[in-house]
Design a protein around this motif. Structure first.
Motif, PDB file in Angstrom:
ATOM      1  N   PRO A 151       7.741   1.267  18.502  1.00 21.59           N
ATOM      2  CA  PRO A 151       8.717   2.033  17.776  1.00 21.59           C
ATOM      3  C   PRO A 151       8.537   2.537  16.187  1.00 21.59           C
ATOM      4  N   THR A 152       9.713   3.336  15.967  1.00 17.56           N
ATOM      5  CA  THR A 152      10.117   3.563  14.643  1.00 17.56           C
ATOM      6  C   THR A 152      10.112   1.950  13.544  1.00 17.56           C
ATOM      7  N   SER A 153      10.438   0.836  14.088  1.00 17.67           N
ATOM      8  CA  SER A 153      10.770  -0.105  13.663  1.00 17.67           C
ATOM      9  C   SER A 153       8.639  -0.923  13.352  1.00 17.67           C
ATOM     10  N   ALA A 154       8.067  -0.501  13.700  1.00 16.81           N
ATOM     11  CA  ALA A 154       6.367  -1.003  13.607  1.00 16.81           C
ATOM     12  C   ALA A 154       6.266  -0.173  11.996  1.00 16.81           C
ATOM     13  N   LEU A 155       6.751   0.690  11.967  1.00 13.37           N
ATOM     14  CA  LEU A 155       6.646   1.832  10.353  1.00 13.37           C
ATOM     15  C   LEU A 155       6.281   0.432   9.765  1.00 13.37           C
ATOM     16  N   GLY A 156       5.039   0.780   8.777  1.00 11.54           N
ATOM     17  CA  GLY A 156       5.181  -0.516   7.709  1.00 11.54           C
ATOM     18  C   GLY A 156       5.633  -0.297   5.895  1.00 11.54           C
ATOM     19  N   VAL A 157       7.188   0.127   6.549  1.00 11.76           N
ATOM     20  CA  VAL A 157       8.102  -0.176   5.317  1.00 11.76           C
ATOM     21  C   VAL A 157       9.425  -1.057   5.622  1.00 11.76           C
ATOM     22  N   GLU A 158       9.856  -1.767   4.418  1.00 12.13           N
ATOM     23  CA  GLU A 158      11.007  -2.690   5.144  1.00 12.13           C
ATOM     24  C   GLU A 158      12.203  -2.763   3.681  1.00 12.13           C
ATOM     25  N   ALA A 159      13.086  -3.363   3.689  1.00 10.37           N
ATOM     26  CA  ALA A 159      14.416  -3.294   3.177  1.00 10.37           C
ATOM     27  C   ALA A 159      14.595  -4.224   2.757  1.00 10.37           C
ATOM     28  N   VAL A 160      13.670  -5.703   2.366  1.00 11.91           N
ATOM     29  CA  VAL A 160      13.782  -6.901   1.788  1.00 11.91           C
ATOM     30  C   VAL A 160      15.203  -6.967   1.300  1.00 11.91           C
ATOM     31  N   ASP A 161      15.604  -6.242   0.430  1.00 16.36           N
ATOM     32  CA  ASP A 161      17.149  -7.194   0.735  1.00 16.36           C
ATOM     33  C   ASP A 161      18.174  -5.212   0.157  1.00 16.36           C
ATOM     34  N   PRO A 162      18.722  -4.695  -1.055  1.00 19.55           N
ATOM     35  CA  PRO A 162      19.757  -4.328  -1.150  1.00 19.55           C
ATOM     36  C   PRO A 162      17.617  -3.200  -2.323  1.00 19.55           C
ATOM     37  N   HIS A 163      17.952  -4.389  -3.103  1.00 19.35           N
ATOM     38  CA  HIS A 163      17.000  -3.845  -4.593  1.00 19.35           C
ATOM     39  C   HIS A 163      15.458  -3.596  -3.741  1.00 19.35           C
ATOM     40  N   THR A 164      15.184  -3.579  -3.089  1.00 16.62           N
ATOM     41  CA  THR A 164      13.998  -4.165  -3.330  1.00 16.62           C
ATOM     42  C   THR A 164      13.183  -3.458  -1.832  1.00 16.62           C
ATOM     43  N   LEU A 165      12.290  -2.465  -1.896  1.00 19.19           N
ATOM     44  CA  LEU A 165      11.421  -2.155  -0.941  1.00 19.19           C
ATOM     45  C   LEU A 165       9.986  -2.251  -0.985  1.00 19.19           C
ATOM     46  N   VAL A 166       9.421  -2.727   0.384  1.00 18.89           N
ATOM     47  CA  VAL A 166       8.528  -2.827   0.581  1.00 18.89           C
ATOM     48  C   VAL A 166       7.400  -1.514   1.726  1.00 18.89           C
ATOM     49  N   ILE A 167       6.546  -1.346   0.642  1.00 22.16           N
ATOM     50  CA  ILE A 167       5.973  -0.362   1.594  1.00 22.16           C
ATOM     51  C   ILE A 167       4.182  -0.954   2.009  1.00 22.16           C
ATOM     52  N   HIS A 168       3.848  -1.155   3.404  1.00 25.72           N
ATOM     53  CA  HIS A 168       2.279  -1.339   3.550  1.00 25.72           C
ATOM     54  C   HIS A 168       1.539  -0.572   4.131  1.00 25.72           C
ATOM     55  N   LEU A 169       0.157  -0.649   2.683  1.00 22.01           N
ATOM     56  CA  LEU A 169      -0.467   0.211   3.189  1.00 22.01           C
ATOM     57  C   LEU A 169      -1.776   0.499   4.660  1.00 22.01           C
ATOM     58  N   SER A 170      -1.711   1.305   5.260  1.00 21.34           N
ATOM     59  CA  SER A 170      -3.602   0.839   6.398  1.00 21.34           C
ATOM     60  C   SER A 170      -5.052   0.881   5.582  1.00 21.34           C
ATOM     61  N   HIS A 171      -4.346   1.444   4.082  1.00 17.33           N
ATOM     62  CA  HIS A 171      -5.694   1.790   3.017  1.00 17.33           C
ATOM     63  C   HIS A 171      -4.637   2.029   1.923  1.00 17.33           C
ATOM     64  N   PRO A 172      -5.778   1.812   0.928  1.00 14.79           N
ATOM     65  CA  PRO A 172      -5.531   1.930  -0.613  1.00 14.79           C
ATOM     66  C   PRO A 172      -5.410   3.106  -1.246  1.00 14.79           C
ATOM     67  N   TRP A 173      -3.826   3.502  -1.332  1.00 17.45           N
ATOM     68  CA  TRP A 173      -3.716   4.992  -2.265  1.00 17.45           C
ATOM     69  C   TRP A 173      -3.114   5.302  -3.363  1.00 17.45           C
ATOM     70  N   PRO A 174      -4.109   5.375  -3.963  1.00 15.42           N
ATOM     71  CA  PRO A 174      -3.697   4.940  -5.945  1.00 15.42           C
ATOM     72  C   PRO A 174      -3.304   6.251  -6.223  1.00 15.42           C
ATOM     73  N   ASN A 175      -3.164   7.328  -5.158  1.00 17.85           N
ATOM     74  CA  ASN A 175      -2.124   8.512  -5.392  1.00 17.85           C
ATOM     75  C   ASN A 175      -1.113   8.055  -5.122  1.00 17.85           C
ATOM     76  N   LEU A 176      -0.247   7.138  -4.566  1.00 17.95           N
ATOM     77  CA  LEU A 176       1.641   6.815  -3.728  1.00 17.95           C
ATOM     78  C   LEU A 176       2.365   7.739  -4.554  1.00 17.95           C
ATOM     79  N   SER A 177       1.772   6.998  -5.754  1.00 14.32           N
ATOM     80  CA  SER A 177       2.717   7.709  -6.513  1.00 14.32           C
ATOM     81  C   SER A 177       3.340   9.226  -6.183  1.00 14.32           C
ATOM     82  N   GLN A 178       2.698   9.858  -6.936  1.00 11.79           N
ATOM     83  CA  GLN A 178       2.483  11.338  -6.418  1.00 11.79           C
ATOM     84  C   GLN A 178       3.445  11.424  -5.121  1.00 11.79           C
TER      85      GLN A 178
END
Length: 545
Positions: A151-178
Motif C-alpha cells: 500500500p502507499t502507506s508503506a512508502l518510506g516517508v513520514e510526516a512526524v509533525d507539521p514541520h518535520t518530514l522523515v525519508i527512509h532510504l533503501s540505499h545511501p544516496w548522497p545526491n538526494l539533494s539534487q
C-alpha cells in the motif's frame, strides 16, 4: 492641394511604419506598474501536476509554482528551500527535514504531510506517473508500492509533525539533494487534492507555495503566472507576471526576441548560431555546455529490431561527426556512450566497441551485420523513425535517414509534436524514436533501461545482468566502486545496443541583455524568481548602469 494631400499621406505612412518597427509594438500589455516577462518555452505542457509532468518545458513552468525541500541557485546548485535544514544518520539511510513556516496561495500552511502525500501519490499505481521510477533506487519500498505489491502507506516517508518530514532510504544516496529540487519530491496541497483529485491542477483551482501562482492556461497560446504575495520570499521576486509560450518554431522565436515580443527563447536552431552572432541578437545568444544526451531508442519488441546485430549496425552507421561538426555546429559533441562526460564523480565510462573506427569501416561492418541478420538488396530492412518536431531533430533526422540508406536500410520519417512523440514512446508505439534526457546523476541515465522502470524504458529492455549491475552500484557506499558498477552496467547497455547515442547536448537560449540573473549552467536551469531587468534606454537597448 493634391501635393499637400500626398505629403500628408506619406507622413502618416512613415509614422505608421515607425510605430510598427518599434521594439515590442505587438507585445501584450503589461499591467500598470508591473514588470512582465515573456518566455518562449519550447512546447505545450501536457499537465502542470508534478506527478503528471515529464518534460523539461513542463518542469520549467511548475518549478515557478511549487518549491521543494531544496531549490536551485543561479548556478544550478541545490540550496535549502522549504527545508531550512536536514540531518542524515551515519548509515545514510534516514534523512530528517526541518521545514520553514510557509503557506499555500490560499493561506493554508504547507506541512510535512503535503510532501509525504505528494510522494505517495507519485508512486501510487493509480496515478500512472511516468516519473515514479526516479524514486525506485532510493526511497524505501518505492518500487513495491508502484507495482501494487504494497500500500502507499508503506512508502518510506513520514510526516512526524507539521514541520518535520522523515525519508527512509533503501540505499545511501548522497545526491538526494539534487532530487529534492525536482518533480518527484515537490509538494502538493494535500487538503485540496484529497477533495477534488486531479482537478486541483487546473486554472482557478491551482494552489502554489512558490513565487508565482497560476492565472490562466490557454492551449496553444500561453500559460500566465503572477507573483504570489504569500510566498515567503516575495519581497525578493522581481517580475510581477510571466507568460510562457509553447514556441517550437526557432526562426519565429528569433524574430519575436528581436522585436521585443519575447524576452527569452529556449528554442534556438543550432545551425543558425554562427548567423545569429552576426546579427543584432548576438548579445542575446547564450550557448554553453550542458549535461544531457540525444539518442535513438529501439523498440526491442519489434521483430525487425529484435536482433542485436541489426541494432549495432544501425547505431554504427550514424555519422555523428557530421551531425555535430557540420550540421548542428552548436557545441554538441559526438556520443558513443549514454552518460555524458563531465558529470562529477563519474569518470568517462565505456564506449561502443567501434567508437574509434573511421566511418567507412563502420559502414562496411554495418552492411555485414545486416546481411548476417538476413537483410540485403533482395530483402531490405524497412523502418519508420518517429521523431520530435523541435529545431534540432528536424535538422539531423534526414542525415540519419541518409546514413541508413547508404547501408541498405529503407527509412521513413514521421515528425510529431514533442509531447506527442514522448507519449508514443512511453506506450511503446514506435519502431525507432529520437529522444533526449537531461540529468545530473549517472544512475538517472542508466535507470532509463531498467526492466522495472516502466514507460520511460521506451525500448522495453529487460536484461537481468544489467539490472544486477545497477543493484550492485546501489548497494555500494564507496563512490569510486559505485562508479565501477555503473560502468559495468553501461557496458552491457552499449553491448546490447538498446539505444543509439548520437550526441551530448549544449544549452542554447536567447535572453534579452536587459535581463539580469541569468547564469549559464550545466543543467540549464533558471528560476525566474532570480531574474530581473535593467531599465531600457529610449532606443530600446539596455541602459548603462
Amino acid at each position: 492641394m493634391e501635393a499637400a494631400t500626398r505629403r500628408l499621406a506619406l507622413t502618416l505612412m512613415a509614422a505608421l511604419a515607425l510605430t510598427g518597427c518599434m521594439r515590442g509594438a505587438h507585445r501584450p500589455p503589461c499591467p500598470p506598474g508591473a514588470l512582465c516577462l515573456l518566455y518562449g518555452n519550447g512546447a505545450e505542457p501536457i499537465s502542470l501536476d508534478p506527478a503528471k509532468v515529464d518534460g523539461v518545458w513542463e518542469q520549467t513552468i511548475v518549478s515557478q509554482l511549487l518549491v521543494g525541500l531544496a531549490d536551485r541557485d543561479g548556478s544550478g546548485h541545490p540550496i535549502p528551500a522549504m527545508a531550512k535544514s536536514w540531518d542524515v544518520t551515519p548509515d545514510g539511510l534516514t534523512w530528517t527535514f526541518h521545514l520553514r513556516d510557509a503557506v499555500w496561495s490560499d493561506g493554508a500552511p504547507v506541512t510535512a504531510e503535503d510532501f509525504a502525500y505528494a510522494m505517495r501519490r507519485v508512486e501510487d499505481p493509480k496515478t500512472a506517473s511516468y516519473s515514479a521510477f526516479l524514486l525506485f533506487p532510493m526511497v524505501l519500498n518505492a518500487e513495491q508500492v508502484n507495482a501494487g505489491d504494497l500500500p502507499t502507506s508503506a512508502l518510506g516517508v513520514e510526516a512526524v509533525d507539521p514541520h518535520t518530514l522523515v525519508i527512509h532510504l533503501s540505499h545511501p544516496w548522497p545526491n538526494l539533494s539534487q532530487l529534492m529540487t525536482t518533480r518527484v519530491m515537490w509538494p502538493v496541497p494535500s487538503h485540496l487534492v484529497k477533495q477534488v483529485g486531479d482537478a486541483w491542477a487546473k486554472p482557478g483551482s491551482y494552489l502554489s507555495n512558490g513565487p508565482y501562482t497560476l492565472v490562466s492556461w490557454r492551449l496553444g497560446d500561453r500559460v500566465v503566472l503572477k507573483k504570489n504575495p504569500l510566498y515567503w520570499a516575495a519581497d525578493k521576486v522581481c517580475y510581477t507576471e510571466i507568460a510562457f509560450y509553447p514556441s517550437s518554431d526557432a526562426i519565429a522565436n528569433e524574430r519575436a526576441v528581436a522585436a521585443g515580443e519575447l524576452d527569452v527563447s529556449t528554442t534556438v536552431q543550432s545551425n543558425r548560431i554562427a548567423h545569429l552572432r552576426q546579427t543584432s541578437l548576438a548579445s542575446s545568444l547564450r550557448v554553453a555546455p550542458e549535461w544531457g544526451v540525444t539518442y535513438l531508442a529501439f523498440n526491442l519488441k519489434d521483430p525487425s529490431l529484435a536482433d542485436v546485430r541489426v541494432r549495432q549496425a544501425l547505431s554504427m552507421a550514424i555519422d555523428r561527426e557530421f551531425i555535430t561538426g557540420k550540421l548542428l555546429r552548436g557545441m554538441q559533441t559526438p556520443a558513443y556512450s549514454l552518460v555524458p562526460t563531465g558529470i562529477p564523480g563519474y569518470q568517462p565510462g565505456p564506449q561502443t566497441y567501434w567508437a574509434a573506427w573511421p566511418l567507412a569501416r563502420r559502414q562496411a561492418e554495418a552492411r555485414r551485420l545486416l546481411a548476417a541478420a538476413g537483410y540485403g538488396p533482395g530483402h531490405p530492412l524497412s523502418l519508420l523513425i518517429k521523431h520530435r518536431n523541435s529545431a534540432d531533430p528536424l535538422l539531423f533526422m534526414p542525415s540519419i535517414q541518409n546514413d541508413w540508406r547508404l547501408v541498405g536500410v529503407n527509412v521513413q520519417l514521421q515528425q510529431n509534436d514533442v509531447q506527442v512523440a514522448y507519449q508514443e514512446y512511453e506506450i511503446h508505439d514506435f519502431q525507432v524514436g529520437d529522444a533526449g534526457w537531461l540529468a545530473e546523476d549517472p544512475m538517472d541515465y542508466l535507470d532509463l533501461a531498467r526492466s522495472d522502470t516502466g514507460g520511460q524504458n521506451y525500448g522495453d529492455y529487460n536484461n537481468p545482468a544489467y539490472d544486477a549491475a545497477l543493484d550492485a552500484a546501489l548497494a555500494q557506499p564507496d563512490p569510486a566502486k559505485r562508479a565501477d558498477d555503473e560502468h559495468q552496467a553501461e557496458a552491457i547497455l552499449l553491448r546490447d545496443a538498446v539505444i543509439a547515442p548520437i550526441y551530448f547536448v549544449s544549452s542554447r537560449n536567447l535572453v534579452d541583455p536587459v535581463i539580469t540573473g541569468w547564469v549559464d549552467n550545466p543543467i540549464d536551469t533558471h528560476r525566474t524568481r532570480l531574474l530581473c531587468q535593467l531599465p531600457r534606454s529610449p532606443g530600446g537597448a539596455a541602459a548603462a548602469s
